[in-house]
Structures are given as C-alpha cells and as structure tokens.
Design a protein around this motif. Structure first.
Motif, short mmCIF file in Angstrom:
data_model
loop_
_atom_site.label_atom_id
_atom_site.label_comp_id
_atom_site.label_asym_id
_atom_site.label_seq_id
_atom_site.Cartn_x
_atom_site.Cartn_y
_atom_site.Cartn_z
N GLU A 191 -2.50 -11.76 -17.34
CA GLU A 191 -2.90 -12.39 -16.09
C GLU A 191 -1.71 -13.01 -15.38
O GLU A 191 -0.69 -13.35 -16.00
N ARG A 192 -1.86 -13.17 -14.05
CA ARG A 192 -0.87 -13.86 -13.21
C ARG A 192 0.50 -13.19 -13.18
O ARG A 192 1.53 -13.84 -13.06
N LYS A 193 0.48 -11.85 -13.30
CA LYS A 193 1.73 -11.09 -13.25
C LYS A 193 1.68 -10.02 -12.16
O LYS A 193 2.56 -9.19 -12.08
N GLY A 194 0.62 -10.03 -11.35
CA GLY A 194 0.49 -9.05 -10.28
C GLY A 194 -0.20 -7.76 -10.71
O GLY A 194 -0.47 -6.89 -9.88
N ILE A 195 -0.48 -7.63 -11.99
CA ILE A 195 -1.09 -6.40 -12.51
C ILE A 195 -2.50 -6.23 -11.94
O ILE A 195 -2.88 -5.13 -11.52
N GLY A 196 -3.27 -7.29 -11.94
CA GLY A 196 -4.64 -7.22 -11.42
C GLY A 196 -4.68 -6.82 -9.96
O GLY A 196 -5.52 -6.00 -9.55
N SER A 197 -3.78 -7.34 -9.17
CA SER A 197 -3.73 -6.99 -7.75
C SER A 197 -3.42 -5.51 -7.56
O SER A 197 -4.03 -4.84 -6.73
N ILE A 198 -2.50 -5.01 -8.36
CA ILE A 198 -2.14 -3.59 -8.27
C ILE A 198 -3.32 -2.72 -8.70
O ILE A 198 -3.66 -1.74 -8.03
N LEU A 199 -3.97 -3.07 -9.80
CA LEU A 199 -5.10 -2.29 -10.28
C LEU A 199 -6.27 -2.32 -9.31
O LEU A 199 -6.93 -1.30 -9.09
N LEU A 200 -6.54 -3.48 -8.74
CA LEU A 200 -7.64 -3.58 -7.78
C LEU A 200 -7.34 -2.73 -6.55
O LEU A 200 -8.21 -1.98 -6.08
#
Length: 84
Positions: A25-34
C-alpha cells in the motif's frame, strides 16, 4: 501480494474486490492497477463501472481521490460510479 478480482457484466460492471496486501500500500501500485482495470473495461466496451466500499476508510478516500463519484449507499456500504 496483491489481488484484483473483476466481475464485469453488461448489467453491472462492478469491481468485486480490489485490494493490496499492507506491504504494497501507499506506493502507487493501487492507482496503477485501478487505472489499468478501468482501461481494460473500457476496451471491452463497458462505459461505466461501479464499486462499493465501507465508509470512513482509506479505500473511500482512495476512490474519491481517483475521481469516483459517490452515488449512494447499500447494505452499509458506499456506492461509487465512474464513467470510463
């Protein structure tokens, strides 16, 4: 570890589960995946997506910051929608 489960149908294009293990979390991974998930749905001809999450959570803040619109509540969860 990360998990993304999508169940898009023509009736309801809903993200069923979208989460990352705490260490990711909080590494930009979620934003990229979304963003990539939305791109894939759009490429499949889906024009809108909906998701649900618990209120007052980091997930709620994450989706709001990503441009998802709060459209109501159901079964104690917040409903969000986004045009693709």
């Amino acid at each position: 570890m990360l998990s993304v489960f999508l169940r898009p149908t023509h009736a309801t294009e809903t993200f069923v589960r979208f989460f990352l293990a705490p260490g990711f979390e909080r590494k930009g991974i979620g934003s990229i995946l979304l963003a990539e998930s939305c791109t894939c749905l759009k490429a499949a001809g889906i024009g809108h997506a909906w998701l649900r999450t618990d209120p007052n959570t980091r997930a709620e803040k994450f989706y709001r910051a990503a441009g998802w619109e709060h459209i109501g509540e159901k079964d104690g969860e917040l409903l969000f929608e986004r045009s693709l």
